[in-house]
Design a protein around this motif. Structure first.
Motif, PDB file in Angstrom:
ATOM      1  N   ILE A 194       0.845  -1.214   0.000  1.00  0.00           N
ATOM      2  CA  ILE A 194       0.000   0.000   0.000  1.00  0.00           C
ATOM      3  C   ILE A 194       0.872   1.252   0.000  1.00  0.00           C
ATOM      4  O   ILE A 194       0.606   2.223  -0.729  1.00  0.00           O
TER       5      ILE A 194
ATOM      6  N   ILE B 146      -3.839   6.458  -5.344  1.00  0.00           N
ATOM      7  CA  ILE B 146      -4.901   5.600  -4.831  1.00  0.00           C
ATOM      8  C   ILE B 146      -6.223   6.347  -5.041  1.00  0.00           C
ATOM      9  O   ILE B 146      -6.474   7.385  -4.407  1.00  0.00           O
TER      10      ILE B 146
ATOM     11  N   GLY C 239      -9.070   3.053  -2.548  1.00  0.00           N
ATOM     12  CA  GLY C 239      -8.971   3.244  -1.104  1.00  0.00           C
ATOM     13  C   GLY C 239     -10.018   2.464  -0.356  1.00  0.00           C
ATOM     14  O   GLY C 239      -9.724   1.840   0.679  1.00  0.00           O
TER      15      GLY C 239
ATOM     16  N   LEU D 230      -9.061  -1.221  -0.633  1.00  0.00           N
ATOM     17  CA  LEU D 230      -7.892  -1.518   0.222  1.00  0.00           C
ATOM     18  C   LEU D 230      -8.317  -1.557   1.683  1.00  0.00           C
ATOM     19  O   LEU D 230      -7.835  -2.409   2.460  1.00  0.00           O
ATOM     20  N   ARG D 231      -9.189  -0.636   2.068  1.00  0.00           N
ATOM     21  CA  ARG D 231      -9.647  -0.631   3.451  1.00  0.00           C
ATOM     22  C   ARG D 231     -10.451  -1.896   3.739  1.00  0.00           C
ATOM     23  O   ARG D 231     -10.354  -2.467   4.830  1.00  0.00           O
TER      24      ARG D 231
ATOM     25  N   SER E  27      -5.718   1.486   7.856  1.00  0.00           N
ATOM     26  CA  SER E  27      -7.115   1.261   7.484  1.00  0.00           C
ATOM     27  C   SER E  27      -7.932   2.499   7.761  1.00  0.00           C
ATOM     28  O   SER E  27      -8.822   2.871   6.978  1.00  0.00           O
TER      29      SER E  27
ATOM     30  N   LEU F  41      -7.131   5.210   5.114  1.00  0.00           N
ATOM     31  CA  LEU F  41      -7.731   4.945   3.813  1.00  0.00           C
ATOM     32  C   LEU F  41      -9.179   5.420   3.739  1.00  0.00           C
ATOM     33  O   LEU F  41      -9.724   5.620   2.644  1.00  0.00           O
ATOM     34  N   ASN F  42      -9.824   5.646   4.883  1.00  0.00           N
ATOM     35  CA  ASN F  42     -11.223   6.053   4.904  1.00  0.00           C
ATOM     36  C   ASN F  42     -11.408   7.431   5.552  1.00  0.00           C
ATOM     37  O   ASN F  42     -12.519   7.824   5.885  1.00  0.00           O
TER      38      ASN F  42
ATOM     39  N   LEU G 280      -3.357   9.484  -1.761  1.00  0.00           N
ATOM     40  CA  LEU G 280      -4.799   9.453  -1.534  1.00  0.00           C
ATOM     41  C   LEU G 280      -5.512  10.719  -2.017  1.00  0.00           C
ATOM     42  O   LEU G 280      -6.683  10.650  -2.432  1.00  0.00           O
TER      43      LEU G 280
END
Length: 771
Positions: free
Chosen positions: A659, A665, A670, A673-674, A718, A721-722, A755
């Motif tokens: 990652i 991304i 994203g 991936l999360r 994680s 990513l969000n 991101l």
């Protein structure tokens, strides 16, 4: 004077022995007369002082004349006598040569006469079955022929004819003796096509003995038997006959009686035929013959032979001694190999009973000596029996090593559970030397320590020096029991035996160290279950080797400074760790191989890429679950959790690294991936199931961050990513937040750039990511 010389000279060349002696006698008298006159003259001149010069001169002339006569006579003697002497010597030599030739002819004729006489006597004795006389006469005839061969002028055809005749007569005599010998001992043997491997193959063996007599004649056996044996000895055939007889006797009768416990010998007497030895079969459950039974059977055979055939002496040596010299070595080796070896006690407690076997061996040899089969005081058979302590140790050591190798080569998946309460079952040992005083001091010390421990506020747990709950191979537990049993055998044994048994136990562990990793190498790499068991086996052995030596130290006659078993502990620990680490590397390789199919977790907005990445994560979780079930209740809890945690951490690290390597991304990437990270976060703890009881595993599932170092990093990534930029900045908290603990400034900035698009807000956020 002149007439005398003239007479001597006139007779020169014709002197005879008498004339010569006469003339020498006359000359001698003349010399004496001259000597008297010279003496008289000297007396007159020097004693009586009478002038006699003229008389002296006359005497001088007379002496010179006599001297010349002597020289002439001497010359005559030398010429005449030496010539006659040479003639006499030549004549004497011719006479001597003629005499020698005549003498040689007389000797030749005498040898021929002796040969003829000996041959006639030989034929007469052979017809009368007087074999000793026949053998002696044959010897005389051969001596005559040898004497003829030594004479250089012998006519060759005559000598060849006589040599041929003497050879023919010898073969004739040997043939008759062989016929008589076959009548003395008649064998009935198994068929040559029969394999001599079972008791049944020897049941047809029998030996008929008679002493050479004819029917109804009781006096002949006693006379004919010695005659046959004596004649064989004279002809040099006795040793050959006895050697062949001994080989057959040992192969078909003595050896089977020694090897097979169910075989016995039966002696029966038949009228007019003598004794019969036959082999019979009896029922027995013994696997190996008992020494007393073997000695009894062998003595029965040899005693019967002695009474029937070999109670005869040849040149002050018994015939039984000849047979004994030929078969004793092979027979004693067979008794040792097939009987005494198996009679050695298996336990030291039975050694005292072995004295009976030693006595039986002594009696056996004593009986053989009385019959003449055995000579000498010390034999290998008796030495072997008396050296029972050494043989016991050797046999015990051999049996122990064989049993140990069998355990090491057995299947390892049969396991037993080890708990902290587990203790080695060491038999009760006698009180060590040192007595009551040392025990009292030991009690005082232990009481002192107990007092101190009571005074301390903190005390060690009762399980401090105990093994954790795990499973080990049943074979390893049996191996340790074998080692303890062997050491217990060493206690109370002779010093030599004790030392030998002690080092055999050390050899057991050396053997385990060398054999097991090699023998089970492939299985340790292929089967994680066995790798875990091998790890536990090594740690179990290492744990008990720490104290095993000290438990037996007071009872073993070893020198100070002996390491006992403590020096083996580090090696076994390394062996167990090395085996398990190799399996861990195999699992890591498989895990990384599965994750390598995820295409670096890039472009997950493509359904195909996302499906491949999701499958890789699912396969890793499945691998961990499978390992968890395999290692469950096998590995100690802490080792289990560290192992699963290490493998889970490997997967997490690989995912995080992939990652962090992404440069762009998208929102879809994203989210997906999360999702992958959340899959690991949700299902990762569930693989921690070290105990069979599900309700007891929750504690270890909650401690995942302790065993997987990147667990919190996974959670943070994680969240990132969000999250939006503000949330990321808030969790960074100027380098003091959770994100700052898991990531460096550069890593966090790189992730933000991947991101988020390049905006002022991103630039502001990047400016706040500092420490």
């Amino acid at each position: 004077m002149s007439s005398f010389v003239t007479e001597v000279l006139a007779s020169s060349g014709k002197l005879e022995k008498d004339d010569l002696a006469c003339k020498i006698s006359k000359l001698s008298r003349k010399v004496e007369e001259t000597k008297e006159e010279v003496t008289d003259m000297i007396n007159k001149k020097y004693i009586e002082f009478i002038p006699s010069m003229e008389g002296a001169e006359e005497l001088l002339d007379q002496v010179e004349s006599v001297s010349k006569d002597i020289d002439l006579l001497k010359s005559c003697i030398e010429n005449e006598v030496q010539q006659n002497l040479h003639d006499a010597v030549t004549e004497y030599a011719k006479l001597k040569q003629q005499l020698e030739k005549n003498t040689a002819v007389i000797d030749l004729l005498q040898h021929l006469q002796e040969f003829d006489t000996a041959v006639e006597e030989y034929h007469r004795a052979l017809q009368e079955k007087n074999y000793v006389v026949a053998a002696k006469q044959h010897g005389k005839a051969r001596a005559s022929v040898n004497a003829l061969k030594a004479w250089k002028d012998t006519e060759l055809p005559l000598v060849r004819a006589l040599s041929s005749e003497i050879t023919i007569q010898r073969e004739n005599l040997i043939y008759h003796l062989g016929e008589e010998w076959q009548k003395l001992a008649v064998w009935k043997l198994p068929s040559t096509k029969t394999e001599l491997t079972s008791v049944k193959s020897f049941l047809k063996t029998a030996l008929h003995l008679n002493r050479g007599g004819s029917k109804g004649d009781e006096s002949v056996p006693h006379a004919l038997l010695p005659s046959i044996l004596q004649a064989l000895s004279i002809q040099g055939e006795l040793h050959k006959k006895m050697k062949l007889f001994g080989q057959v006797l040992f192969k078909y009768m003595l050896k089977p009686l020694i090897i097979f416990p169910s075989l016995v010998v039966e002696v029966s007497s038949q009228p007019e035929q003598g004794a019969v030895l036959s082999l019979q079969c009896t029922e027995t459950k013994a696997d190996h013959p008992d020494p007393s039974q073997v000695y009894t059977k062998v003595l029965t055979v040899l005693k019967t032979l002695h009474e029937q055939l070999f109670v005869v002496s040849i040149d002050e040596k018994k015939v039984s001694e000849v047979l004994g010299d030929l078969i004793w070595k092979e027979m004693s080796e067979c008794i040792i190999r097939e009987c005494l070896v198996h009679s050695i006690p298996a336990n030291s407690s039975q050694l005292a009973e072995y004295s009976e076997v030693i006595k039986q061996t002594e009696d056996f040899e004593s009986s053989l000596k009385k019959m003449g089969y055995l000579a000498g005081d010390s034999t290998d058979l008796l030495k072997y029996a008396r050296n029972v302590n050494c043989h016991f140790a050797s046999k015990k050591c051999q049996d122990v090593i064989v049993a140990a190798r069998k355990l090491m080569a057995s299947e390892m998946h049969n396991t037993v559970k080890i708990t902290p309460e587990y203790k080695l079952s060491i038999p009760k040992l006698p009180s060590p030397s040192g007595g009551e005083k040392e025990r009292k001091e030991s009690c005082k010390k232990s009481a002192h320590y107990d007092q101190q421990s009571l005074e301390n506020e903190k005390q060690l747990s009762p399980n401090t020096m105990c093994l954790p709950v795990c499973r080990i191979s049943e074979s390893v537990q049996q191996l340790m029991d074998l080692a303890i049993q062997t050491l217990s055998e060493a206690v109370g044994s002779s010093p030599q035996c004790a030392v030998q048994l002690f080092y055999t136990v050390r050899n057991i562990f050396h053997l385990f160290y060398d054999v097991v990793p090699t023998y089970h190498k492939d299985n340790f790499l292929k089967l994680p279950h066995l790798a875990a068991i091998q790890h536990n086996n090594c740690m179990f052995i290492a744990h008990h080797l720490l104290t095993l030596g000290f438990q037996f130290k007071p009872y073993l006659p070893l020198k100070d400074g002996v390491a006992y078993f403590v020096d083996l502990v580090p090696g076994f620990r390394r062996l167990g760790a090395r085996c398990f680490v190799a399996q861990m590397n195999v699992q890591k390789a498989e895990m990384l191989e599965r994750l390598s199919t995820a295409r670096n977790f890039s472009n997950l907005d493509d359904e195909n890429n996302y499906s491949v990445a999701s499958k890789a994560i699912r396969q890793v979780i499945h691998q961990l679950r499978r390992l968890g079930k395999v290692w469950q209740d096998v590995l100690p809890v802490n080792i289990y959790c560290k192992s699963i945690g290490t493998l889970l951490n490997t997967a997490i690290s690989e995912l995080i690294n992939k990652i962090m390597m992404l440069e762009d991304i998208s929102n879809m990437d994203g989210e997906r991936l999360r999702t992958l990270c959340q899959t690991i976060i949700e299902e990762g703890p569930l693989v921690f199931n070290p105990l069979p009881e599900e309700n007891k595993n929750k504690k270890y599932q909650e401690e995942v961050p302790v065993y997987a170092k990147k667990w919190m990093t996974l959670k943070e990534i994680s969240m990132v990513l969000n999250a939006n930029l503000q949330e990321i900045v808030d969790r960074w908290a100027e380098g003091k937040g959770p994100l700052a603990v898991e990531f460096s400034c550069n890593e966090m900035k790189s992730l933000i750039r991947a991101l988020f698009k390049n905006t002022e807000r991103r630039a502001a956020a990047l400016a706040k990511i500092v420490k």
